[in-house]
Design a protein around this motif. Structure first.
Motif, mmCIF file in Angstrom:
data_model
loop_
_atom_site.group_PDB
_atom_site.id
_atom_site.type_symbol
_atom_site.label_atom_id
_atom_site.label_comp_id
_atom_site.label_asym_id
_atom_site.label_seq_id
_atom_site.Cartn_x
_atom_site.Cartn_y
_atom_site.Cartn_z
ATOM 1 N N GLY A 122 -17.989 57.078 28.749
ATOM 2 C CA GLY A 122 -17.427 55.786 28.372
ATOM 3 C C GLY A 122 -16.173 55.912 27.530
ATOM 4 N N SER A 123 -15.944 57.071 26.948
ATOM 5 C CA SER A 123 -14.739 57.275 26.146
ATOM 6 C C SER A 123 -13.595 57.849 26.982
ATOM 7 C CB SER A 123 -15.055 58.197 24.958
ATOM 8 O OG SER A 123 -15.963 57.552 24.097
ATOM 9 N N THR A 156 -20.203 64.452 20.519
ATOM 10 C CA THR A 156 -20.354 64.926 21.896
ATOM 11 C C THR A 156 -19.611 66.270 22.038
ATOM 12 O OG1 THR A 156 -20.393 62.617 22.545
ATOM 13 C CG2 THR A 156 -20.097 64.215 24.311
ATOM 14 N N ARG A 182 -20.260 52.712 27.853
ATOM 15 C CA ARG A 182 -19.809 52.270 29.182
ATOM 16 C C ARG A 182 -19.313 50.833 29.207
ATOM 17 N NH1 ARG A 182 -24.972 53.728 29.034
ATOM 18 N NH2 ARG A 182 -26.672 52.243 29.322
ATOM 19 N N GLU A 195 -25.542 54.401 34.915
ATOM 20 C CA GLU A 195 -26.114 54.742 33.614
ATOM 21 C C GLU A 195 -26.910 53.550 33.054
ATOM 22 O OE1 GLU A 195 -23.586 55.945 30.213
ATOM 23 O OE2 GLU A 195 -24.345 57.952 30.541
ATOM 24 N N GLN A 227 -29.637 55.293 27.536
ATOM 25 C CA GLN A 227 -29.467 56.318 28.569
ATOM 26 C C GLN A 227 -30.310 57.538 28.216
ATOM 27 O OE1 GLN A 227 -26.629 54.780 27.241
ATOM 28 N NE2 GLN A 227 -26.685 56.068 25.433
ATOM 29 N N VAL A 232 -29.810 61.102 29.861
ATOM 30 C CA VAL A 232 -28.648 61.945 29.575
ATOM 31 C C VAL A 232 -28.996 62.969 28.500
ATOM 32 C CG1 VAL A 232 -26.267 61.898 28.762
ATOM 33 C CG2 VAL A 232 -27.101 60.063 30.210
HETATM 34 O O1 G6P Z 1 -18.269 58.416 23.130
HETATM 35 P P1 G6P Z 1 -19.272 59.506 23.018
HETATM 36 O O2 G6P Z 1 -20.237 59.264 21.911
HETATM 37 O O3 G6P Z 1 -18.600 60.849 22.900
HETATM 38 O O4 G6P Z 1 -20.125 59.512 24.309
HETATM 39 C C1 G6P Z 1 -19.587 59.777 25.566
HETATM 40 C C2 G6P Z 1 -20.626 59.580 26.650
HETATM 41 O O5 G6P Z 1 -21.613 60.558 26.508
HETATM 42 C C3 G6P Z 1 -22.969 60.289 26.611
HETATM 43 O O6 G6P Z 1 -23.611 61.397 27.131
HETATM 44 C C4 G6P Z 1 -23.437 59.020 27.240
HETATM 45 O O7 G6P Z 1 -24.306 59.212 28.297
HETATM 46 C C5 G6P Z 1 -22.331 58.114 27.659
HETATM 47 O O8 G6P Z 1 -22.823 56.809 27.724
HETATM 48 C C6 G6P Z 1 -21.179 58.176 26.704
HETATM 49 O O9 G6P Z 1 -20.190 57.279 27.090
#
Ligand code: G6P
Length: 528
Positions: A124-125, A181, A238, A322, A448, A451
């Motif tokens: 989503g980022s 992440t 997302r 997702e 999610q 994931v």
């Molecule tokens: O924006 P962040 O916290 O780095 O997350 C980035 C992405 O990673 C995760 O694994 C989720 O499944 C996503 O929904 C999310 O958009």
């Protein structure tokens, strides 16, 4: 059905939004009135759920969170004055920042202007910013954007190589809601090293977009980065395109973010209407439910007939899959829900996989996205009286018809142009359709859990790698895979250990594999 009857059905089910000039046609989905009537109670509940969600109910029970992406485009709807103010202030901060970057009031240490952006983020980022950049970035944007959306060393190298000396005028956006992440963290560390290698002070180029107090936020604060923008815990990754995640990169590229928000707001108003036939998101949800029997039995193939909308299907893949792809429903029952999404663009895909759609396994419904305006300005003729745009239109209509003739259903969404308002509206349309559909099939669209399993498994592998290397350092002779796994105390993990070692061996990381590569069981390993 005769063509007359189809024409009538088209008119009966056509939705038109006059303000946005957007049409939604679900007449080529073969549901009947009895089906629609049978879903009415579910829709009544879905509309009520949506009202509660918008008022700030905990709509994501697992994570104990509100779901507030709709407030981003109409801050007055936020449940508290503090939230309203936060949204308004962040938006003003984004506009002021973009403006200062454009005028050169904010500039790189040794240069007068920033020329490029590296946007580091994943999921989503990344997907929203990528889709919007492709759809709306001007031909000659004030800043050219480049994305690092993976932990792929070659991918990172490519972006850095393409920029070369321009790093000195490149702004770095590190986008991560959680701020923890691994992929964006790795990208950030590598990009930082590239700046340092060119004697550039990374902090003077770096911008963080993240949840307040996250790891990333703390790093950005302690290193005194150029700017920090807040991402809120009530916006899911997302659905974050219209938070700082999407708006900062968009504004920097000179995209009209107010128009994007306005388009989304108009669509939000239209999709709040608690009446199936007058609510385009409800009509989409109805069509999805019909097609897949409320169980995702058919895939959603998204075919925008416009190059700039190429990434829409990839964007929708995360939004839909997702959100809806869940093992358990809200009552804890095992349901294995979801709708698979794929597609690129028309007419290009007609020369690739549309053969299967037309004649092969009938496990999908198509969504054709039509853009009514071909281009700005006059089109040359490619045949007497015919333009390229006429061809594109013909291909779309022809595909819709050819699919229908062969009992393949389709939805058509038509917009007047690809512009900030219509893109905002498209995003809002699908966000709401996903929310309504989730209610129809009783799943939590806003978590999610699946994931996490992949992330945890990856962390276990990295830990195993450390343990394996520690053991190897203490060994005097080469070991077989099973001997090594036994000494590590991970006999069950012998295959994973072999694969870790093969990767380290290939990358000259001091691990030597000896023996027949075709017979992994015959290999021995030592540190070179
Ligand atoms: O924006 P962040 O916290 O780095 O997350 C980035 C992405 O990673 C995760 O694994 C989720 O499944 C996503 O929904 C999310 O958009």
């Amino acid at each position: 059905m005769t063509s007359r009857a189809l024409w009538q059905r088209y008119q009966d089910w056509l939705y038109f939004h006059p303000g946005l000039g957007l049409y939604l046609d679900i007449s080529r989905m073969r549901f009947d009135d009895a089906f629609v009537a049978s879903l009415q109670p579910k829709f009544d509940k879905a509309f009520t759920d949506m009202v509660k969600l918008e008022k700030g109910a905990i709509a994501n029970p697992d994570e104990n969170r509100m779901v507030g992406h709709y407030w981003l485009r109409n801050p007055d709807l936020a449940p508290t004055p503090e939230l309203t103010q936060e949204i308004v202030q962040t938006l003003e901060q984004i506009e002021a920042f973009a403006d200062q970057v454009h005028t050169g009031a904010i500039h790189p240490p040794k240069e007068s202007r920033f020329t490029d952006i590296i946007s580091i983020g994943i999921g989503g980022s990344a997907l929203g910013p990528q889709f919007v950049a492709e759809a709306l970035s001007p031909d000659l944007p004030p800043l050219q954007i480049h994305f690092i959306d993976n932990s792929d060393p070659t991918g990172i190298d490519r972006v850095l190589a393409q920029l070369g000396n321009k790093l000195a005028t490149t702004l770095v956006l590190v986008i991560s809601k959680s701020g923890g992440t691994p992929e964006p963290r790795n990208g950030m560390i590598e990009v930082k090293q590239a700046y340092t290698a060119q004697n550039l002070d990374f902090a003077k180029y770096a911008v963080a977009i993240t949840g307040p107090g996250s790891n990333l936020d703390q790093v950005a604060k302690s290193e005194n980065w150029l700017a920090r923008f807040s991402m809120y815990d009530w916006v899911g990754g997302r659905t974050s395109e219209m938070s700082a995640v999407g708006l900062v990169p968009a504004a920097l590229q000179g995209i009209d973010i107010r128009a994007m928000l306005d388009g989304a707001k108009e669509m939000d108003d239209a999709t709040r209407v608690p009446n199936l036939k007058n609510n385009p998101a409800a009509l989409l949800a109805l069509a999805w439910y019909f097609s897949g029997n409320g169980k995702g039995e058919k895939d959603m193939v998204v075919l925008p007939y416009k190059d700039s909308l190429l990434l829409f299907s990839r964007y929708l893949q995360q939004l839909v899959m997702e959100s809806l792809g869940k093992e358990k429903d809200l009552d804890g029952k095992t349901v294995y829900q979801g709708i698979a999404v794929y597609g690129n663009k028309g007419s290009t895909d007609q020369h690739a996989y549309v053969q299967q759609l037309r004649e092969g396994v009938p496990n999908f419904f198509a969504t054709l996205i039509e853009v009514l305006e071909d281009r700005q300005g006059k089109s040359p003729e490619v045949d007497p009286g015919v333009t390229s745009g006429d061809y594109l239109c013909g291909f779309l209509l022809g595909t819709r018809q050819a699919l229908y003739e062969n009992n393949r259903d389709s939805i058509t969404v038509s917009i007047p142009q690809v512009n900030a308002r219509t893109v905002g509206a498209l995003i809002a349309l699908y966000e709401r359709a996903v929310g309504l559909y989730a209610s129809l099939v009783n799943v939590n669209a806003y978590h999610q859990p699946g994931v996490e399993a992949g992330k945890k498994a990856a962390a276990v592998i990295l830990d195993l790698q450390k343990r394996v290397l520690e053991v190897l350092k203490t060994q005097k002779k080469a070991l077989s895979m099973t001997e090594l796994a036994d000494i590590v105390g991970a006999a069950e993990e012998v295959e994973a250990i072999y694969k870790i070692l093969r990767h380290l061996h290939t990358n000259n990381r001091g691990v030597v594999l000896t023996g027949d590569l075709a017979k992994p069981g015959s290999l021995t390993v030592s540190l070179g």
